[in-house]
Structures are given as C-alpha cells and as structure tokens.
Design a protein around this motif. Structure first.
Motif, PDB file in Angstrom:
ATOM      1  N   ASN A 314      -2.445 -51.742  49.263  1.00 32.12           N
ATOM      2  CA  ASN A 314      -2.310 -50.408  49.858  1.00 32.12           C
ATOM      3  C   ASN A 314      -2.546 -50.440  51.365  1.00 32.12           C
ATOM      4  N   GLU A 315      -3.524 -51.216  51.792  1.00 26.64           N
ATOM      5  CA  GLU A 315      -3.838 -51.262  53.214  1.00 26.64           C
ATOM      6  C   GLU A 315      -2.877 -52.152  53.983  1.00 26.64           C
ATOM      7  N   ASN A 316      -1.972 -52.812  53.264  1.00 27.22           N
ATOM      8  CA  ASN A 316      -0.933 -53.617  53.905  1.00 27.22           C
ATOM      9  C   ASN A 316       0.464 -53.042  53.664  1.00 27.22           C
ATOM     10  N   GLY A 317       0.513 -51.751  53.355  1.00 29.99           N
ATOM     11  CA  GLY A 317       1.780 -51.048  53.339  1.00 29.99           C
ATOM     12  C   GLY A 317       2.557 -51.061  52.036  1.00 29.99           C
ATOM     13  N   ILE A 318       1.954 -51.569  50.950  1.00 28.16           N
ATOM     14  CA  ILE A 318       2.620 -51.542  49.643  1.00 28.16           C
ATOM     15  C   ILE A 318       1.817 -50.654  48.707  1.00 28.16           C
ATOM     16  N   GLU A 319       2.461 -49.623  48.187  1.00 34.29           N
ATOM     17  CA  GLU A 319       1.783 -48.717  47.258  1.00 34.29           C
ATOM     18  C   GLU A 319       1.364 -49.494  46.006  1.00 34.29           C
ATOM     19  N   ALA A 320       0.097 -49.409  45.655  1.00 33.12           N
ATOM     20  CA  ALA A 320      -0.412 -50.198  44.522  1.00 33.12           C
ATOM     21  C   ALA A 320      -1.493 -49.432  43.784  1.00 33.12           C
ATOM     22  N   ALA A 321      -1.668 -49.773  42.513  1.00 36.54           N
ATOM     23  CA  ALA A 321      -2.717 -49.175  41.695  1.00 36.54           C
ATOM     24  C   ALA A 321      -3.174 -50.172  40.653  1.00 36.54           C
ATOM     25  N   GLU A 322      -4.440 -50.129  40.310  1.00 37.36           N
ATOM     26  CA  GLU A 322      -4.946 -50.966  39.222  1.00 37.36           C
ATOM     27  C   GLU A 322      -4.791 -50.204  37.913  1.00 37.36           C
ATOM     28  N   VAL A 323      -4.510 -50.942  36.852  1.00 41.84           N
ATOM     29  CA  VAL A 323      -4.356 -50.338  35.535  1.00 41.84           C
ATOM     30  C   VAL A 323      -5.187 -51.117  34.530  1.00 41.84           C
ATOM     31  N   THR A 324      -5.556 -50.441  33.454  1.00 40.00           N
ATOM     32  CA  THR A 324      -6.389 -51.058  32.422  1.00 40.00           C
ATOM     33  C   THR A 324      -5.514 -51.556  31.284  1.00 40.00           C
ATOM     34  N   THR A 325      -5.641 -52.830  30.966  1.00 40.42           N
ATOM     35  CA  THR A 325      -4.942 -53.436  29.834  1.00 40.42           C
ATOM     36  C   THR A 325      -5.930 -54.314  29.075  1.00 40.42           C
ATOM     37  N   MET A 326      -5.429 -54.972  28.017  1.00 39.86           N
ATOM     38  CA  MET A 326      -6.277 -55.869  27.224  1.00 39.86           C
ATOM     39  C   MET A 326      -5.952 -57.332  27.504  1.00 39.86           C
ATOM     40  N   TYR A 327      -5.404 -57.617  28.682  1.00 35.78           N
ATOM     41  CA  TYR A 327      -5.060 -58.988  29.014  1.00 35.78           C
ATOM     42  C   TYR A 327      -6.219 -59.662  29.744  1.00 35.78           C
ATOM     43  N   GLY A 328      -6.238 -61.004  29.686  1.00 35.95           N
ATOM     44  CA  GLY A 328      -7.217 -61.732  30.476  1.00 35.95           C
ATOM     45  C   GLY A 328      -7.902 -62.867  29.765  1.00 35.95           C
ATOM     46  N   ASN A 329      -8.061 -62.786  28.431  1.00 35.73           N
ATOM     47  CA  ASN A 329      -8.642 -63.894  27.672  1.00 35.73           C
ATOM     48  C   ASN A 329      -7.524 -64.634  26.972  1.00 35.73           C
ATOM     49  N   GLU A 330      -7.175 -65.819  27.493  1.00 39.52           N
ATOM     50  CA  GLU A 330      -5.936 -66.468  27.097  1.00 39.52           C
ATOM     51  C   GLU A 330      -5.954 -67.053  25.692  1.00 39.52           C
ATOM     52  N   ASP A 331      -7.113 -67.332  25.173  1.00 43.73           N
ATOM     53  CA  ASP A 331      -7.178 -67.915  23.839  1.00 43.73           C
ATOM     54  C   ASP A 331      -8.410 -67.357  23.154  1.00 43.73           C
ATOM     55  N   GLU A 332      -8.241 -66.676  22.051  1.00 46.96           N
ATOM     56  CA  GLU A 332      -9.359 -66.025  21.381  1.00 46.96           C
ATOM     57  C   GLU A 332     -10.446 -67.020  20.996  1.00 46.96           C
ATOM     58  N   ASN A 333     -10.074 -68.240  20.666  1.00 44.14           N
ATOM     59  CA  ASN A 333     -11.063 -69.250  20.321  1.00 44.14           C
ATOM     60  C   ASN A 333     -11.874 -69.696  21.532  1.00 44.14           C
ATOM     61  N   GLU A 334     -11.379 -69.386  22.734  1.00 44.97           N
ATOM     62  CA  GLU A 334     -12.062 -69.787  23.953  1.00 44.97           C
ATOM     63  C   GLU A 334     -12.539 -68.575  24.736  1.00 44.97           C
ATOM     64  N   GLU A 335     -12.590 -67.416  24.064  1.00 47.38           N
ATOM     65  CA  GLU A 335     -12.904 -66.169  24.757  1.00 47.38           C
ATOM     66  C   GLU A 335     -14.286 -66.223  25.391  1.00 47.38           C
ATOM     67  N   GLU A 336     -15.272 -66.765  24.674  1.00 44.35           N
ATOM     68  CA  GLU A 336     -16.630 -66.802  25.213  1.00 44.35           C
ATOM     69  C   GLU A 336     -16.678 -67.591  26.513  1.00 44.35           C
ATOM     70  N   GLU A 337     -15.993 -68.730  26.532  1.00 45.45           N
ATOM     71  CA  GLU A 337     -15.990 -69.554  27.732  1.00 45.45           C
ATOM     72  C   GLU A 337     -15.291 -68.841  28.886  1.00 45.45           C
ATOM     73  N   THR A 338     -14.181 -68.158  28.572  1.00 45.43           N
ATOM     74  CA  THR A 338     -13.450 -67.447  29.617  1.00 45.43           C
ATOM     75  C   THR A 338     -14.314 -66.349  30.215  1.00 45.43           C
ATOM     76  N   VAL A 339     -15.036 -65.615  29.382  1.00 44.59           N
ATOM     77  CA  VAL A 339     -15.902 -64.555  29.862  1.00 44.59           C
ATOM     78  C   VAL A 339     -17.009 -65.124  30.737  1.00 44.59           C
ATOM     79  N   GLN A 340     -17.573 -66.270  30.343  1.00 45.24           N
ATOM     80  CA  GLN A 340     -18.611 -66.892  31.153  1.00 45.24           C
ATOM     81  C   GLN A 340     -18.073 -67.268  32.525  1.00 45.24           C
ATOM     82  N   ASP A 341     -16.886 -67.842  32.565  1.00 47.68           N
ATOM     83  CA  ASP A 341     -16.299 -68.260  33.833  1.00 47.68           C
ATOM     84  C   ASP A 341     -15.943 -67.051  34.695  1.00 47.68           C
ATOM     85  N   ALA A 342     -15.426 -65.990  34.066  1.00 43.58           N
ATOM     86  CA  ALA A 342     -15.111 -64.774  34.810  1.00 43.58           C
ATOM     87  C   ALA A 342     -16.379 -64.164  35.397  1.00 43.58           C
ATOM     88  N   SER A 343     -17.486 -64.282  34.660  1.00 39.61           N
ATOM     89  CA  SER A 343     -18.763 -63.801  35.176  1.00 39.61           C
ATOM     90  C   SER A 343     -19.157 -64.564  36.428  1.00 39.61           C
TER      91      SER A 343
END
Length: 369
Positions: A314-343
């Motif tokens: 937005n501050e660089n001239g492109i209209e943008a917005a954040e949206v809420t989805t359920m994406y981000g944990n690429e493998d359910e069996n590795e979800e705990e590790e992904t959450v730890q790394d995201a933390s």
C-alpha cells in the motif's frame, strides 16, 4: 449495487461464485480447483477435483485413489459457467499451479505457493498478467534473501562428505513432498544406495511409478543392517526429529533444510548439527519481483507476514489487503514443526521490528516494486 468480486474469500475457500468453483478449499465442497498437493491446499472430502496432471499421483496418494479428479495441462483453457480458467506453472513443487480466472474482461490469479528459482524438477514459475493477484508471504520480510540453489546444494554435498570421512551417517531432514525431490535432483550423489524414512520413500516411489525421473531410495526398516548406515545419506521428514527412529543411525549428524534456518531462533529450537537455508517459497526480493511482473492493480496477501507485506504494498502504490485463510502448514504430519519454526519467525520480527518498519517505507537493500 457494487459489483461482486470475481473471487471471494469465504469461510471455506477462495470462491468464484459465477462458476460455483472453490480454489484450494479447506472444507469439503462440490467442485474444487487445487493449486498443488500439499495438505494445506489439497484436502479430503470434495465431490470433484481439478488439478494439473503432474499433481495426480500425490493427490490420489493423499486423498484416495478413487477421488473424482480431472487433470489439465499448463495453459489449457476450460470454461465453467462462462468463466475462463487456466493453470500456469508456480514452480513450488511438482504439479504446482497458479489459477488464472477470467470473466468479462477481468483477470484474477490465485498463485497458491510459489518460487521463482528453477529447482530442476517442478516446471519453472511463469508470471501471469492480471488485474488482481492473490499471493502468499511466507517469507515476506526483508531479512529473507536466499542464496543461489547450487550454493546450498554444495553445502549439503560438503557436509555429507565430511560425515563420511568421520564415519558418521548423514540424516537430512526436510518436507517429503517438494524439498526432498529438489535435493535429489541437485546434490552430487555419492552412493548408489540412499536410505529414506517411510514418508519420503512412499512419495518418491509414487512419483517414480508415475514416470518422473528420480533416483531410487531404500526404505529403512527394522531389519536393515545398521552397519550399512555408516557414511550413508538418510532422508527423513521433520517429524522424525527427536524420535527413537533416528537413534538407529548412531553415530550420525543431523542436517535440516528449510527457509526458517535463516533465523537463529529456528536453529536453536531444533538443535540440529547443520542448518541449510533452502525454501520452496519466494524470498523478499522475488516476492516483490513476482508482484511487479503480474502488473496487478490490487493484491491480496493470504498467509505468512500478511500485515507487514500488505502495508508495504500500500505504501508503495499498490492497493493491497491481508485476508484470512487456512493455508500455511504444508504437511499435517509436520504441522507441529512448522508452527515452531513460524514462532521463531515471529521472534525474528520482534527482534528486527525497528529495521523492518523502516523497510516498509524504504527498502534499504534496494528491492523495488
């Protein structure tokens, strides 16, 4: 009455109401178009799926052999209720695709997950011109700048060679779908026999059976002679870290492949012997490059550092917005590790907050939109 957006963000998916089609739904729907086969984008239970043909082996492995699945080639156009769709390379993993949606002269692109660097296995990313671009921002901070792929692969080669010289096994961890195929296509294979955890062996064999050019792996079983592991390369998912399974390889060194390895916090949490900064997502410069190349007037940011990246746009001239989805944990069996790394990533944001806030107004390292 305001015009209805061509794609809407609902409680189920990215939804095209005109075509009654859902992109990457996280709840069961009637008709789903899937960007790629990671479990946060491809979920069980929908009545009909459509995806790129290279995604079929893993989609059927993970969602069921009998799913109602239609496949198309990159660039192949198809119409649903007057809406024109096509799939275009995303470069994230094998079969990954950006979904182009066109109706009454307006074009939206849902990119799923993507990377710009050619990994020598997935079809390389291609920019798609559009009015509205839907992007991830998994590593959407200026501190994330990847080294060239071959440099990282050479680091892995050297680590494995040193472990061989020291009489140790090399246990290399990374996602079973995407990361491991990329590694196998780019490292210098020092042995004719390479060992693998069941999660990685299964994905690799399913792709080999489908005709993809990948080296053969040997499954680690209870019966495998432990003497064979000395100096060998063993491929494992992050979920194997700290389990009794890994102890059979002693003496061993553990390497971990992830973009999160760029952060001190992630390395400390994992306590691995060697971290390799290798991601199948865009870094900060490539994220900005990708957005610019679409020519989009409006951008939606679906997961990752959504607030700071949408503010940057937005501050660089492109209209943008954040949206809420359920994406981000690429493998359910590795979800705990992904959450730890995201933390750890959130810790890095707080640690560098003043620097990053400044980067929103003027990227000090020269990335431009």
């Amino acid at each position: 009455m305001p015009k209805q957006p061509l794609l809407q963000f609902t409680g189920k998916s990215i939804y095209c109401a005109v075509a009654d089609v859902h992109i990457d739904p996280w709840m069961p729907v009637g008709r789903a178009i899937i960007t790629h086969a990671h479990s946060d984008h491809a979920r069980w239970g929908s009545q009909h799926y459509l995806a790129h043909k290279d995604s079929e082996p893993i989609l059927r492995l993970r969602l069921g052999q009998d799913i109602n699945l239609q496949t198309v080639q990159y660039g192949e156009k198809f119409m649903i209720n007057g809406v024109k769709f096509s799939l275009h390379p995303a470069g994230h993993i094998i079969g990954s695709a950006q979904i182009r949606v066109e109706y009454q002269g307006e074009v939206w692109v849902a990119s799923g997950d993507y990377k710009l660097e050619n990994d020598n296995f997935a079809t390389p990313y291609e920019p798609v011109k559009c009015n509205v671009f839907i992007t991830e921002s998994t590593f959407g901070l200026p501190i994330y700048k990847w080294q060239p792929q071959q440099q990282v692969m050479s680091e892995i080669d050297d680590w494995w060679a040193q472990n061989r010289a020291d009489g140790k096994a090399s246990v290399l961890m990374g996602y079973s779908l995407g990361k491991m195929q990329r590694i196998l296509k780019n490292i210098q294979l020092q042995d004719s026999v390479m060992y693998a955890h069941g999660a990685i062996y299964t994905v690799n064999e399913r792709l080999r059976e489908a005709g993809f050019d990948l080296p053969e792996l040997t499954l680690v079983t209870k019966e495998t002679d432990r003497k064979l592991f000395k100096g060998a390369l063993i491929l494992a998912p992050p979920s194997a870290d700290g389990t009794t399974w890994i102890k059979k390889f002693a003496p061993y060194s553990v390497g971990y492949c992830s973009g999160w390895m760029a952060l001190r916090g992630a390395k400390n949490r994992r306590a691995v012997d060697q971290g390799f900064v290798l991601s199948d997502h865009v870094d900060w410069p490539d994220l900005n490059r990708a957005v610019k190349e679409t020519g989009a007037e409006r951008v939606y940011v679906t997961h990752g550092y959504t607030s700071i990246y949408s503010r940057w746009l937005n501050e660089n001239g492109i209209e943008a917005a954040e949206v809420t989805t359920m994406y981000g944990n690429e493998d359910e069996n590795e979800e705990e590790e992904t959450v730890q790394d995201a933390s750890a990533g959130q810790d890095a944001y707080q640690e560098h907050k003043q620097e990053l806030d400044g980067a929103v107004n003027a990227d000090k390292d020269g990335s431009e939109l």
